[in-house]
Design a protein around this motif. Sequence first.
Motif, short mmCIF file in Angstrom:
data_model
loop_
_atom_site.label_atom_id
_atom_site.label_comp_id
_atom_site.label_asym_id
_atom_site.label_seq_id
_atom_site.Cartn_x
_atom_site.Cartn_y
_atom_site.Cartn_z
N ARG A 135 0.83 -1.20 0.00
CA ARG A 135 0.00 0.00 0.00
C ARG A 135 0.87 1.26 0.00
O ARG A 135 0.62 2.20 -0.75
N GLU A 140 1.25 4.10 -2.86
CA GLU A 140 1.00 5.51 -2.55
C GLU A 140 2.20 6.37 -2.94
O GLU A 140 2.05 7.45 -3.53
N ARG A 179 2.11 9.30 -5.74
CA ARG A 179 2.47 10.69 -5.42
C ARG A 179 3.68 11.16 -6.21
O ARG A 179 3.76 12.32 -6.60
N VAL A 201 3.87 11.61 3.04
CA VAL A 201 3.47 10.22 3.25
C VAL A 201 3.86 9.84 4.67
O VAL A 201 4.98 10.12 5.11
#
Length: 192
Positions: A130, A134, A138, A176
């Motif tokens: 995950r 992500e 990004r 993040v």
Amino acid sequence: SGSASCAVDMSVAAGERSTTTAGEKEPYEREAYEPQADVDKVARHFVERYGTLEKALKALGPECEFDLCTFEVALKKWGIRVDSVVDFFSHVDLDWSGTISVEELFEVLKLPALELQAREAQRQKNEVTRICEELGYRIQSRFGSVSQYFAKLSAEGGQGDLSKAKFSKLVRDLDVELEPEWLGGGFPPLRR
């Protein structure tokens, strides 16, 4: 599914930095979570109260579902203290949906120790996947592609590599959230 507000301090639970007396930031250090003790506490509670886990599941109703806040409230109502509500919830929430059903909880409570370790390893693998997805999304949104990001690193005088320091800066720049030990170079894909 309930969504009552709760008083879980997510900054501490997520391992964010705390401020020292000198005003410097220090990483919140914690040991790796071992779910077995919490699983045993919760299972023991239900066996003592209902006789078996199966009877407890029927009494609670398998359709019941919890988010983190309502799960914390339920544990308090049941009189169960776990080492870490956040980590225990995450351990049960294998699919990272943000909710757990009573059935999911009882599936975990019925697992032997070796299966618990395998489940925790799978949860961590899902978390890494995950986070990598992500990060990729990004990076792509901000730089066009992962390749363009590394080309930018090379153009800035680097070798197009991603050191621990550059990785930490990238994570901060992309906003993040990662566990503190992962930022220190322990992020599983970077251990190789």
